[in-house]
Design a protein around this motif. Structure first.
Motif, PDB file in Angstrom:
ATOM      1  N   ILE A 127      -5.370  13.375  -4.762  1.00  0.00           N
ATOM      2  CA  ILE A 127      -4.341  12.855  -5.599  1.00  0.00           C
ATOM      3  C   ILE A 127      -4.833  12.110  -7.044  1.00  0.00           C
ATOM      4  O   ILE A 127      -5.889  11.439  -6.810  1.00  0.00           O
ATOM      5  N   GLU A 128      -4.175  12.424  -7.879  1.00  0.00           N
ATOM      6  CA  GLU A 128      -4.423  11.696  -9.172  1.00  0.00           C
ATOM      7  C   GLU A 128      -3.452  10.951  -9.717  1.00  0.00           C
ATOM      8  O   GLU A 128      -2.330  11.335  -9.491  1.00  0.00           O
ATOM      9  N   SER A 129      -3.845   9.605  -9.698  1.00  0.00           N
ATOM     10  CA  SER A 129      -2.763   8.467  -9.943  1.00  0.00           C
ATOM     11  C   SER A 129      -3.487   7.200 -10.614  1.00  0.00           C
ATOM     12  O   SER A 129      -4.482   7.079 -10.591  1.00  0.00           O
ATOM     13  N   ASN A 130      -2.605   6.711 -11.456  1.00  0.00           N
ATOM     14  CA  ASN A 130      -3.086   5.330 -11.836  1.00  0.00           C
ATOM     15  C   ASN A 130      -2.851   4.327 -11.156  1.00  0.00           C
ATOM     16  O   ASN A 130      -3.233   3.223 -11.214  1.00  0.00           O
ATOM     17  N   LEU A 131      -2.670   4.622  -9.652  1.00  0.00           N
ATOM     18  CA  LEU A 131      -2.593   3.580  -8.665  1.00  0.00           C
ATOM     19  C   LEU A 131      -4.191   3.240  -8.423  1.00  0.00           C
ATOM     20  O   LEU A 131      -4.460   2.206  -8.142  1.00  0.00           O
ATOM     21  N   PHE A 132      -4.898   4.010  -8.734  1.00  0.00           N
ATOM     22  CA  PHE A 132      -6.376   4.073  -8.362  1.00  0.00           C
ATOM     23  C   PHE A 132      -7.195   3.509  -9.849  1.00  0.00           C
ATOM     24  O   PHE A 132      -6.661   3.915 -11.127  1.00  0.00           O
TER      25      PHE A 132
ATOM     26  N   GLN B 200      -5.064   1.213  -0.912  1.00  0.00           N
ATOM     27  CA  GLN B 200      -5.179  -0.270  -0.613  1.00  0.00           C
ATOM     28  C   GLN B 200      -3.676  -0.838  -1.294  1.00  0.00           C
ATOM     29  O   GLN B 200      -3.140  -0.504  -2.075  1.00  0.00           O
ATOM     30  N   PRO B 201      -3.394  -2.048  -0.781  1.00  0.00           N
ATOM     31  CA  PRO B 201      -2.315  -2.826  -1.342  1.00  0.00           C
ATOM     32  C   PRO B 201      -2.406  -2.750  -2.895  1.00  0.00           C
ATOM     33  O   PRO B 201      -3.609  -3.138  -3.321  1.00  0.00           O
ATOM     34  N   SER B 202      -1.451  -2.721  -3.662  1.00  0.00           N
ATOM     35  CA  SER B 202      -1.598  -2.845  -5.308  1.00  0.00           C
ATOM     36  C   SER B 202      -0.397  -3.895  -5.511  1.00  0.00           C
ATOM     37  O   SER B 202       0.449  -4.258  -4.882  1.00  0.00           O
ATOM     38  N   THR B 203      -0.706  -4.057  -6.714  1.00  0.00           N
ATOM     39  CA  THR B 203       0.360  -5.133  -7.543  1.00  0.00           C
ATOM     40  C   THR B 203       1.424  -4.348  -7.823  1.00  0.00           C
ATOM     41  O   THR B 203       1.397  -3.124  -7.794  1.00  0.00           O
ATOM     42  N   ASP B 204       2.598  -4.945  -7.990  1.00  0.00           N
ATOM     43  CA  ASP B 204       3.992  -4.479  -8.527  1.00  0.00           C
ATOM     44  C   ASP B 204       3.694  -3.551  -9.877  1.00  0.00           C
ATOM     45  O   ASP B 204       3.204  -4.311 -10.669  1.00  0.00           O
TER      46      ASP B 204
ATOM     47  N   SER C 292       0.878  -1.289   0.025  1.00  0.00           N
ATOM     48  CA  SER C 292      -0.013   0.035  -0.017  1.00  0.00           C
ATOM     49  C   SER C 292       1.029   1.206   0.250  1.00  0.00           C
ATOM     50  O   SER C 292       2.213   1.020   0.167  1.00  0.00           O
ATOM     51  N   VAL C 293       0.353   2.562  -0.402  1.00  0.00           N
ATOM     52  CA  VAL C 293       1.297   3.695  -0.465  1.00  0.00           C
ATOM     53  C   VAL C 293       0.360   4.731   0.524  1.00  0.00           C
ATOM     54  O   VAL C 293      -0.749   4.796   0.321  1.00  0.00           O
TER      55      VAL C 293
END
Length: 457
Positions: free
Chosen positions: A42-47, A101-105, A27-28
Motif C-alpha cells: 500500500i502506498e499512502s500518506n497515512l504512513f 496504527q491509529p492516526s490523526t484525523d 486505525s485503518v
C-alpha cells in the motif's frame, strides 16, 4: 514508474475487492483479494514519508531497485519525499490485509502496488489527482477533518470558467470559481472575493480536488465561522491554458517540475489585468480592497507575495501557505532558476543507466532556461525588483491581515524564516505560526480553514 492495471486485467488476479475500513480507534484496515499476486504493498500518506537518504535502505529502495523503471528517478529528485509503502500479508484464502496504527484525523490517499503494477481500489469511488498521480482517498473523522466532509448543509456551486488572456498565445485560459450557496438564491447581494492560488504541479483543479476548498467553505459558512465569499482559483501555469488534458495542444500530464513558466513574472503581471477584471465584470463582487483577499501555497505563495506587493491597493488580506518566499528574487536574474539548474546538474551526475531512463521518461519536465526566456521574455521580471521598497508601500497602508504559515519540517522553512526576518527588521506587523508537518496538503487544508475564518470581519 509503475504501470496501471486496466479494468479487464483485474479479473486475472482478483475477483472481489474489499474497500478499506476505518476502525473505531482511527486505525485503518486495508483488504485486497489477489490470490495470484506475489507481493502487495500500500502506498499512502497515512504512513511517514520516505526521503532521499532512506532510499538506499529499506522497503522503498528495495522495490525501486528491483523493477525496470521503478521509482528511483522520482525518488532521487523528490525534495518533498514520497509516500511510504507498507507490505500487506496474505491469508490462506488469498486475501491480503494490513491494519495501520491509529492516526490523526485528516484526508488520506492510497493505492495498491500489486507486484509491479499500480491498482486503484474499485470499491472506493473517491479518487483525486495529485499532480499526475491518481489515488483513492478516505477521511479519518475528527475536529479538523470534519470540514473536509460533504455534509447536509447548503452547498455552493463550483464553475469552470474560460476567460480571455494574452499569456503565451493569446488563447483563453480556465479558472475555477466557487460561489456560496446564498449567491445562487440572493440575486442582488454582492460578495467579497478570495483569490486562491496553487503551487508548482497544480492547476485550477488543485484546490477543489486536494484542498477540499468547496467543502471547507460550505461547512464554515454554514456554521457561521466564515463570511459567505466567492473563491477564485486560476491556473497559474503560464504554459498551460487549463488542467492537463483539457485544452488541445497543452501537455497531457501535469509535472511537479513545471515551475519555470510560473517564475518569469508573467503570471503575476497579467493577474490584475485579466483575472480580477473578468471576475468583477461577470460576478456580483464587492470590488474594493476591503473586500478582496489573496492566498497561495508553495509557488502560489510566491505569486501572492509579488502580486500583492506590486499592487498595494488591491488586497486587504494576504495569505502565505508554505510560500516559496525567497528573498533572492529581488532582481531580474537567472538566480531564480537555481533549483532548475541544480536539477539539471543532478541529472548529469546520474549513472548512465539512470540518465538514459531520465531522458526517456522525464524529458518533458526538464526545463531549458534559455527557451523559457525566449518564449516569455524578461520584461515581466521587473515585478521581482526592489521588493523591499514595494513592501514598504504595501505596509504603509497595511493589510488588515498578513498571514504566514509553514511547517517545521517544510523545505521552505528557512525561506520563510528569512522572509519574516525581513518583515521584522522593517517593523511590519503580520500573523505567523510554525506548525507541525511539512510541504503538503495536510497543512495547506488546515491553513485554509484557519485563514478564511479571519477574512472580511
Amino acid at each position: 514508474m509503475k504501470k496501471f492495471v486496466s479494468t479487464s486485467c483485474l479479473l486475472l488476479f482478483a475477483t472481489t475487492l474489499l474497500a478499506q475500513v476505518i476502525n473505531k480507534d482511527n486505525s485503518v484496515t486495508f483488504y485486497l483479494n489477489a490470490p495470484e499476486a506475489k507481493k502487495v504493498y500500500i502506498e499512502s500518506n497515512l504512513f511517514p514519508k520516505v526521503h532521499k537518504k532512506a532510499l538506499e535502505k529499506g522497503l522503498v529502495g528495495k522495490i525501486a531497485n528491483s523493477t525496470k523503471k521503478g521509482r528511483e528517478f522520482t525518488q532521487f529528485v523528490g525534495s518533498f519525499g514520497k509516500d511510504s509503502l507498507v507490505e500487506m500479508y496474505k491469508d490462506n484464502n488469498g486475501i491480503w490485509t494490513y491494519r495501520s496504527q491509529p492516526s490523526t484525523d485528516d484526508l488520506y490517499t492510497y493505492r495498491f502496488i500489486v507486484d509491479d503494477s499500480i491498482l486503484l481500489d474499485p470499491k472506493n469511488k473517491n479518487q483525486l489527482r495529485d499532480v499526475k498521480d491518481i489515488y483513492n482517498y478516505f477521511i479519518l473523522p475528527g475536529p479538523d477533518s470534519k470540514y473536509y466532509q460533504i455534509k447536509e448543509v447548503p452547498h455552493g456551486k463550483v464553475e469552470k470558467v474560460w476567460y480571455p488572456s494574452k499569456i503565451k498565445d493569446g488563447k483563453p485560459r480556465r479558472m475555477t470559481v466557487y460561489l456560496p450557496a446564498e449567491y445562487i438564491k440572493n440575486k442582488s447581494k454582492k460578495y467579497p472575493v478570495l483569490y486562491l492560488l496553487h503551487g508548482s504541479g497544480g492547476d485550477e483543479d488543485a484546490w477543489t480536488e486536494n484542498g477540499r476548498a468547496a467543502e471547507i467553505l460550505d461547512n464554515l459558512i454554514a456554521e457561521g465561522k466564515a463570511k459567505p465569499m466567492i473563491v477564485v482559483m486560476p491556473n497559474g501555469l503560464a504554459d498551460m491554458h487549463a488542467a492537463p488534458g483539457v485544452y488541445d495542444g497543452d501537455q497531457k500530464e501535469a509535472s511537479g517540475l513545471n515551475l519555470a513558466s510560473m517564475s518569469t513574472g508573467v503570471t503575476e503581471y497579467y493577474f490584475p489585468l485579466e483575472v480580477i477584471p473578468y471576475i468583477e465584470k461577470h460576478y456580483r463582487i464587492l470590488a474594493d480592497k476591503v473586500h478582496r483577499a489573496i492566498a497561495g501555497y508553495s509557488l502560489g505563495g510566491l505569486h501572492t507575495i509579488f502580486i500583492s506587493a506590486n499592487n498595494a491597493d488591491l488586497f486587504n488580506y494576504v495569505g502565505l501557505f508554505s510560500a516559496q518566499s525567497t528573498n533572492k528574487i529581488d532582481h531580474a536574474s537567472k538566480m531564480q532558476y537555481a533549483m532548475i539548474g541544480n536539477l539539471a546538474k543532478k541529472v548529469s551526475n546520474l549513472s548512465e543507466k539512470k540518465a538514459e531512463w531520465a531522458k526517456k521518461h522525464m524529458q518533458a519536465e526538464l526545463v531549458d532556461d534559455a527557451e523559457v526566456f525566449k518564449e516569455y521574455g524578461t520584461e515581466h521580471m521587473n515585478l521581482y525588483r526592489d521588493l523591499d521598497k514595494k513592501l514598504e508601500v504595501q505596509f504603509k497602508n497595511k493589510p488588515k491581515l498578513y498571514f504566514i504559515r509553514y511547517g517545521k519540517n517544510d523545505f521552505v522553512y528557512k525561506l520563510n524564516q528569512d522572509f519574516r526576518k525581513k518583515l521584522d527588521q522593517a517593523g511590519y506587523q503580520y500573523d505567523a505560526k510554525i506548525t507541525n508537518g511539512g510541504h503538503d496538503w495536510k497543512n495547506w487544508r488546515r491553513y485554509l480553514v484557519e485563514y478564511v475564518q479571519k477574512l472580511f470581519k
